[in-house]
Design a protein around this motif. Structure first.
Motif, PDB file in Angstrom:
ATOM      1  N   GLU A 202     -10.478  79.461  55.834  1.00 39.63           N
ATOM      2  CA  GLU A 202      -9.385  78.508  55.598  1.00 39.63           C
ATOM      3  C   GLU A 202      -9.806  77.353  54.694  1.00 39.63           C
ATOM      4  O   GLU A 202      -9.029  76.910  53.843  1.00 39.63           O
ATOM      5  CB  GLU A 202      -8.877  77.970  56.940  1.00 39.63           C
ATOM      6  CG  GLU A 202      -8.238  79.047  57.820  1.00 39.63           C
ATOM      7  CD  GLU A 202      -7.836  78.511  59.171  1.00 39.63           C
ATOM      8  OE1 GLU A 202      -6.784  77.834  59.267  1.00 39.63           O
ATOM      9  OE2 GLU A 202      -8.575  78.752  60.145  1.00 39.63           O
ATOM     10  N   ILE A 203     -11.004  76.847  54.904  1.00 41.36           N
ATOM     11  CA  ILE A 203     -11.535  75.785  54.042  1.00 41.36           C
ATOM     12  C   ILE A 203     -12.978  76.130  53.686  1.00 41.36           C
ATOM     13  O   ILE A 203     -13.799  76.409  54.561  1.00 41.36           O
ATOM     14  CB  ILE A 203     -11.490  74.400  54.728  1.00 41.36           C
ATOM     15  CG1 ILE A 203     -10.033  73.979  54.974  1.00 41.36           C
ATOM     16  CG2 ILE A 203     -12.213  73.356  53.869  1.00 41.36           C
ATOM     17  CD1 ILE A 203      -9.899  72.618  55.636  1.00 41.36           C
ATOM     18  N   SER A 204     -13.278  76.134  52.393  1.00 38.88           N
ATOM     19  CA  SER A 204     -14.642  76.372  51.925  1.00 38.88           C
ATOM     20  C   SER A 204     -15.388  75.043  51.806  1.00 38.88           C
ATOM     21  O   SER A 204     -14.768  73.971  51.708  1.00 38.88           O
ATOM     22  CB  SER A 204     -14.618  77.079  50.571  1.00 38.88           C
ATOM     23  OG  SER A 204     -14.031  78.360  50.670  1.00 38.88           O
ATOM     24  N   LEU A 205     -16.721  75.122  51.799  1.00 43.13           N
ATOM     25  CA  LEU A 205     -17.557  73.922  51.692  1.00 43.13           C
ATOM     26  C   LEU A 205     -18.725  74.183  50.749  1.00 43.13           C
ATOM     27  O   LEU A 205     -19.284  75.284  50.736  1.00 43.13           O
ATOM     28  CB  LEU A 205     -18.134  73.530  53.058  1.00 43.13           C
ATOM     29  CG  LEU A 205     -17.189  73.168  54.202  1.00 43.13           C
ATOM     30  CD1 LEU A 205     -18.003  72.939  55.472  1.00 43.13           C
ATOM     31  CD2 LEU A 205     -16.377  71.943  53.863  1.00 43.13           C
ATOM     32  N   VAL A 206     -19.101  73.154  49.995  1.00 42.98           N
ATOM     33  CA  VAL A 206     -20.362  73.185  49.245  1.00 42.98           C
ATOM     34  C   VAL A 206     -21.107  71.889  49.515  1.00 42.98           C
ATOM     35  O   VAL A 206     -20.499  70.840  49.738  1.00 42.98           O
ATOM     36  CB  VAL A 206     -20.146  73.377  47.722  1.00 42.98           C
ATOM     37  CG1 VAL A 206     -19.538  74.730  47.433  1.00 42.98           C
ATOM     38  CG2 VAL A 206     -19.269  72.261  47.136  1.00 42.98           C
ATOM     39  N   GLY A 207     -22.435  71.978  49.526  1.00 42.02           N
ATOM     40  CA  GLY A 207     -23.261  70.806  49.786  1.00 42.02           C
ATOM     41  C   GLY A 207     -24.069  70.402  48.574  1.00 42.02           C
ATOM     42  O   GLY A 207     -23.742  70.747  47.431  1.00 42.02           O
ATOM     43  N   PHE A 208     -25.164  69.678  48.844  1.00 44.72           N
ATOM     44  CA  PHE A 208     -26.030  69.194  47.767  1.00 44.72           C
ATOM     45  C   PHE A 208     -27.389  68.854  48.393  1.00 44.72           C
ATOM     46  O   PHE A 208     -27.427  68.168  49.394  1.00 44.72           O
ATOM     47  CB  PHE A 208     -25.425  67.931  47.133  1.00 44.72           C
ATOM     48  CG  PHE A 208     -25.908  67.617  45.739  1.00 44.72           C
ATOM     49  CD1 PHE A 208     -27.230  67.314  45.482  1.00 44.72           C
ATOM     50  CD2 PHE A 208     -25.028  67.614  44.675  1.00 44.72           C
ATOM     51  CE1 PHE A 208     -27.672  67.018  44.205  1.00 44.72           C
ATOM     52  CE2 PHE A 208     -25.448  67.317  43.378  1.00 44.72           C
ATOM     53  CZ  PHE A 208     -26.778  67.017  43.147  1.00 44.72           C
ATOM     54  N   ASP A 209     -28.469  69.349  47.838  1.00 47.05           N
ATOM     55  CA  ASP A 209     -29.862  69.052  48.226  1.00 47.05           C
ATOM     56  C   ASP A 209     -30.637  70.313  48.588  1.00 47.05           C
ATOM     57  O   ASP A 209     -31.839  70.363  48.431  1.00 47.05           O
ATOM     58  CB  ASP A 209     -30.000  68.066  49.394  1.00 47.05           C
ATOM     59  CG  ASP A 209     -29.629  66.648  49.023  1.00 47.05           C
ATOM     60  OD1 ASP A 209     -29.693  66.315  47.821  1.00 47.05           O
ATOM     61  OD2 ASP A 209     -29.256  65.876  49.926  1.00 47.05           O
ATOM     62  N   ASN A 210     -29.952  71.326  49.167  1.00 51.40           N
ATOM     63  CA  ASN A 210     -30.617  72.550  49.608  1.00 51.40           C
ATOM     64  C   ASN A 210     -31.708  72.256  50.639  1.00 51.40           C
ATOM     65  O   ASN A 210     -32.865  72.667  50.493  1.00 51.40           O
ATOM     66  CB  ASN A 210     -31.204  73.326  48.422  1.00 51.40           C
ATOM     67  CG  ASN A 210     -31.573  74.761  48.795  1.00 51.40           C
ATOM     68  OD1 ASN A 210     -30.977  75.348  49.693  1.00 51.40           O
ATOM     69  ND2 ASN A 210     -32.563  75.313  48.113  1.00 51.40           N
ATOM     70  N   ILE A 211     -31.331  71.550  51.707  1.00 47.46           N
ATOM     71  CA  ILE A 211     -32.259  71.330  52.814  1.00 47.46           C
ATOM     72  C   ILE A 211     -32.445  72.639  53.579  1.00 47.46           C
ATOM     73  O   ILE A 211     -31.657  73.574  53.444  1.00 47.46           O
ATOM     74  CB  ILE A 211     -31.768  70.211  53.755  1.00 47.46           C
ATOM     75  CG1 ILE A 211     -30.424  70.583  54.415  1.00 47.46           C
ATOM     76  CG2 ILE A 211     -31.668  68.889  53.005  1.00 47.46           C
ATOM     77  CD1 ILE A 211     -29.968  69.594  55.476  1.00 47.46           C
ATOM     78  N   THR A 212     -33.464  72.723  54.390  1.00 47.48           N
ATOM     79  CA  THR A 212     -33.792  73.956  55.105  1.00 47.48           C
ATOM     80  C   THR A 212     -32.626  74.454  55.952  1.00 47.48           C
ATOM     81  O   THR A 212     -32.330  75.655  55.999  1.00 47.48           O
ATOM     82  CB  THR A 212     -35.024  73.723  55.995  1.00 47.48           C
ATOM     83  OG1 THR A 212     -36.109  73.280  55.185  1.00 47.48           O
ATOM     84  CG2 THR A 212     -35.429  75.005  56.700  1.00 47.48           C
TER      85      THR A 212
END
Length: 269
Positions: A202-212
């Motif tokens: 229903e809702i997609s997400l993207v992040g930032f940093d590529n933490i473990t």
């Protein structure tokens, strides 16, 4: 994130014959560490956010300083930073090319310069690739689909109820959120799951940093990788140069980024 930067700082310092003394500080109740006040250090690396007033306090001791993952808009201080604007620009462009029409930003703009820069990159991509369709409605579009305040303290304290409330109060949820960092994305994912909203269905997400953790959660988080080890290494190298070149020109080193595709973005047909 900062653990990897710090480890790289310690290793690079050791490699160059320097010992590292660590001090953890509260930016809101800052006290000058004794090692600085007593001139027992050759230089200072500050990792993460620090207020300009606290930079000023350290600067009074005339000890070389390098900021890692932070930069000042008012103080002339060397820094090693991520290419925040490019990273979020790449993310937003990627989502537009995937066919998403409702793209929001999730992050507290008043918290840090890096979040502001990531927001600017997101906005620039919308302007470049959706500007003709949105016209002078761009800022209204961003306000409609974005959550830009009230979450940072909840993210840091893992206050899921607060984030759930922010989501419930928002009238127009987007198809996808560009989040200010992975921790924000993960906390938002948990809130959406609490509300029985499927990610990425229903809702997609993207992040930032590529933490473990971004690779351990389910769905695995699409994000932007930051070379944290290189950031720590470059900060030490710049500081050592400043120690032996007292009057050198101030410089900012920008660490490049790369998109990491995983499972948190809906595969549109």
């Amino acid at each position: 994130f900062y653990g990897k930067v710090l480890y790289a700082v310690v290793e690079e310092a050791k490699k160059n014959g320097y010992d590292t003394l660590m001090n953890f500080f509260d930016d809101g109740q800052f006290e000058i560490p004794k090692t600085i006040a007593e001139y027992r250090v050759a230089g200072v690396i500050v990792i993460g956010k620090i207020g300009d007033c606290n930079i000023q306090q350290i600067s009074q001791y005339s000890i070389p300083i390098v900021l890692a993952d932070h930069a000042s808009l008012t103080k002339n201080i060397d820094s090693v930073i991520t290419d925040n604007k490019l990273g979020s620009y790449v993310l937003a462009r990627y989502l537009i090319e995937k066919g998403f029409q409702k793209i929001g930003f999730y992050g507290e703009l008043g918290y840090s310069l890096s979040i502001k820069e990531r927001f600017w990159g997101y906005r620039e991509a919308l302007f470049d690739f959706m500007g003709s369709a949105l016209g002078d409605r761009l800022d209204l579009y961003i306000q409609e689909y974005s959550i830009l305040d009230g979450m940072e303290e909840a993210i840091l304290s893992n206050n899921n109820n607060k984030i759930v409330s922010l989501v419930k109060e928002h009238k127009s949820l987007p198809e996808v959120f560009v989040c200010s960092n992975d921790k924000a994305a993960i906390s938002l994912m948990m809130a959406l799951q609490t509300l029985k909203i499927e990610v990425p269905g229903e809702i997609s997400l993207v992040g930032f940093d590529n933490i473990t953790m971004s690779e351990k959660i389910r769905p695995r988080l699409t994000t932007v990788n930051v070379n944290k080890e290189l950031m720590g290494k470059r900060a030490v190298q710049r500081l050592i140069y400043k120690i032996s070149h007292k009057k050198c020109q101030t410089e900012s080193t920008v660490i490049s980024v790369e998109l990491i595709e995983r499972d948190s973005v809906l595969k549109k047909t």
